[in-house]
Design a protein around this motif. Structure first.
Motif, PDB file in Angstrom:
ATOM      1  N   UNK A 145     -11.171   6.803  -6.104  1.00  0.00           N
ATOM      2  CA  UNK A 145     -12.261   5.940  -5.656  1.00  0.00           C
ATOM      3  C   UNK A 145     -11.833   5.178  -4.414  1.00  0.00           C
ATOM      4  N   UNK A 146     -12.753   5.020  -3.461  1.00  0.00           N
ATOM      5  CA  UNK A 146     -12.476   4.237  -2.272  1.00  0.00           C
ATOM      6  C   UNK A 146     -12.619   2.747  -2.574  1.00  0.00           C
ATOM      7  N   UNK A 147     -11.982   1.943  -1.734  1.00  0.00           N
ATOM      8  CA  UNK A 147     -11.978   0.496  -1.951  1.00  0.00           C
ATOM      9  C   UNK A 147     -13.366  -0.108  -1.738  1.00  0.00           C
ATOM     10  N   UNK A 148     -13.734  -1.018  -2.624  1.00  0.00           N
ATOM     11  CA  UNK A 148     -14.941  -1.826  -2.484  1.00  0.00           C
ATOM     12  C   UNK A 148     -14.563  -3.272  -2.820  1.00  0.00           C
ATOM     13  N   UNK A 201       1.008   1.954 -10.278  1.00  0.00           N
ATOM     14  CA  UNK A 201       1.024   0.499 -10.152  1.00  0.00           C
ATOM     15  C   UNK A 201      -0.394  -0.019  -9.902  1.00  0.00           C
ATOM     16  N   UNK A 202      -0.596  -1.302 -10.206  1.00  0.00           N
ATOM     17  CA  UNK A 202      -1.904  -1.919  -9.989  1.00  0.00           C
ATOM     18  C   UNK A 202      -2.181  -2.063  -8.504  1.00  0.00           C
ATOM     19  N   UNK A 203      -3.423  -1.815  -8.116  1.00  0.00           N
ATOM     20  CA  UNK A 203      -3.815  -1.901  -6.717  1.00  0.00           C
ATOM     21  C   UNK A 203      -5.050  -2.780  -6.588  1.00  0.00           C
ATOM     22  N   UNK A 204      -5.120  -3.474  -5.444  1.00  0.00           N
ATOM     23  CA  UNK A 204      -6.250  -4.346  -5.138  1.00  0.00           C
ATOM     24  C   UNK A 204      -6.979  -3.825  -3.911  1.00  0.00           C
ATOM     25  N   UNK A 205      -8.289  -3.937  -3.922  1.00  0.00           N
ATOM     26  CA  UNK A 205      -9.091  -3.525  -2.775  1.00  0.00           C
ATOM     27  C   UNK A 205      -9.008  -4.572  -1.677  1.00  0.00           C
ATOM     28  N   UNK A 206      -8.715  -4.121  -0.476  1.00  0.00           N
ATOM     29  CA  UNK A 206      -8.697  -4.990   0.700  1.00  0.00           C
ATOM     30  C   UNK A 206      -9.878  -4.597   1.582  1.00  0.00           C
ATOM     31  N   UNK A 207     -10.857  -5.478   1.649  1.00  0.00           N
ATOM     32  CA  UNK A 207     -12.108  -5.137   2.327  1.00  0.00           C
ATOM     33  C   UNK A 207     -12.471  -6.231   3.324  1.00  0.00           C
ATOM     34  N   UNK A 208     -11.650  -6.382   4.339  1.00  0.00           N
ATOM     35  CA  UNK A 208     -11.895  -7.387   5.359  1.00  0.00           C
ATOM     36  C   UNK A 208     -12.692  -6.838   6.518  1.00  0.00           C
ATOM     37  N   UNK A 209     -12.675  -7.581   7.619  1.00  0.00           N
ATOM     38  CA  UNK A 209     -13.457  -7.196   8.796  1.00  0.00           C
ATOM     39  C   UNK A 209     -12.601  -6.681   9.941  1.00  0.00           C
ATOM     40  N   UNK A 210     -11.270  -6.831   9.846  1.00  0.00           N
ATOM     41  CA  UNK A 210     -10.398  -6.429  10.945  1.00  0.00           C
ATOM     42  C   UNK A 210      -9.764  -5.055  10.732  1.00  0.00           C
ATOM     43  N   UNK A 211      -9.568  -4.674   9.487  1.00  0.00           N
ATOM     44  CA  UNK A 211      -8.958  -3.384   9.179  1.00  0.00           C
ATOM     45  C   UNK A 211      -9.925  -2.543   8.363  1.00  0.00           C
ATOM     46  N   UNK A 212      -9.679  -1.220   8.368  1.00  0.00           N
ATOM     47  CA  UNK A 212     -10.506  -0.360   7.529  1.00  0.00           C
ATOM     48  C   UNK A 212     -10.288  -0.737   6.067  1.00  0.00           C
ATOM     49  N   UNK A 213     -11.330  -0.633   5.270  1.00  0.00           N
ATOM     50  CA  UNK A 213     -11.210  -0.954   3.858  1.00  0.00           C
ATOM     51  C   UNK A 213     -10.178  -0.022   3.217  1.00  0.00           C
ATOM     52  N   UNK A 214      -9.300  -0.599   2.400  1.00  0.00           N
ATOM     53  CA  UNK A 214      -8.215   0.194   1.834  1.00  0.00           C
ATOM     54  C   UNK A 214      -7.722  -0.451   0.546  1.00  0.00           C
ATOM     55  N   UNK A 215      -6.849   0.250  -0.146  1.00  0.00           N
ATOM     56  CA  UNK A 215      -6.182  -0.265  -1.331  1.00  0.00           C
ATOM     57  C   UNK A 215      -4.760  -0.669  -0.984  1.00  0.00           C
TER      58      UNK A 215
END
Length: 230
Positions: free
Chosen positions: A11-14, A26-40
């Motif tokens: 699944x892609x980050x949301x 390992x546990x991953x968190x979605x990073x969905x800011x405005x400066x970088x592409x959305x990612x885990x």
């Protein structure tokens, strides 16, 4: 990373999502800011693959040329160390997209690990690379084979060729636009370059068709004759 496992599905980050790394669990968190592409991102630790570089829009645009099942494919070496290929096809071909600076010994390690690998290099990261490349081509006359202009240059003429010209693998330099500059063969100090459309490159990989390769035919009295193979 582009994908994490959410309910056992890639699944892609949301925003606000949490998932599991498909490589190390390992546990991953979605990073969905405005400066970088959305990612885990891994929670509270660095990436489980120390070869991994932060993904840019350039990486994402290239990955989008291929099916998602081929993207971010994990594998372990003989020591159990995890590495995640940018693209890996069912027949074992790996494509690595390199944007940031990388040490020569690390390039060799990655190449030896993957074996059947094509490197695609972001030629826009350093402004001088395109300037050097265009200057180099302006000083050489191309020879036309099968409708393609092939340039014979020398391995020390540009910084990119010094860094990548002796790898012994297909390397594509991406200076923007619709074409890749493909380096596919060498002979002594000589290197052979030609432009190849990015769309055709992705199509060839997807269909499992061989890429064009400049190779040496039988030597003549004047030296080696070159030919272009598909």
């Amino acid at each position: 990373m582009r994908f994490a496992l959410l309910n056992d599905q890639r699944t892609e980050a949301t925003p606000g999502a949490q998932g599991v790394c498909p490589g190390c669990n390992a546990e991953m968190l979605a990073r969905c800011g405005t400066k970088k592409v959305w990612h885990w991102a891994h929670k509270g630790r660095r990436h489980c693959d120390h070869w991994w570089e932060n993904e840019t829009q350039w990486h994402r645009d290239w990955k989008n040329r291929f099916v998602t099942d081929w993207q971010e494919v994990p594998a372990r070496d003989e020591m159990g160390e995890l590495h995640i290929a940018d693209i890996k096809t069912p027949n074992g071909l790996v494509i690595e997209f390199q944007h940031s600076a990388i040490k020569p010994d690390e390039v060799v390690k990655r190449t030896n690990f993957y074996g059947h690998v094509i490197w695609i290099i972001d030629g826009t990261r350093r402004p001088t690379d395109l300037i050097q490349y265009e200057r180099m081509l302006s000083e050489h006359y191309p020879e036309r084979f099968d409708g393609v202009d092939i340039y014979t240059v020398y391995c020390e003429e540009t910084r990119l060729l010094k860094e990548w010209g002796s790898l012994g693998r297909i390397v594509g330099f991406d200076f923007g636009g619709d074409n890749l500059c493909l380096l596919t063969a060498s002979q002594g100090r000589s290197r052979y370059l030609f432009d190849f459309p990015k769309a055709e490159f992705a199509k060839s990989i997807t269909e499992g068709s061989p890429l064009p390769v400049v190779q040496f035919a039988k030597p003549t009295q004047r030296g080696y004759r070159r030919r272009r193979r598909f």
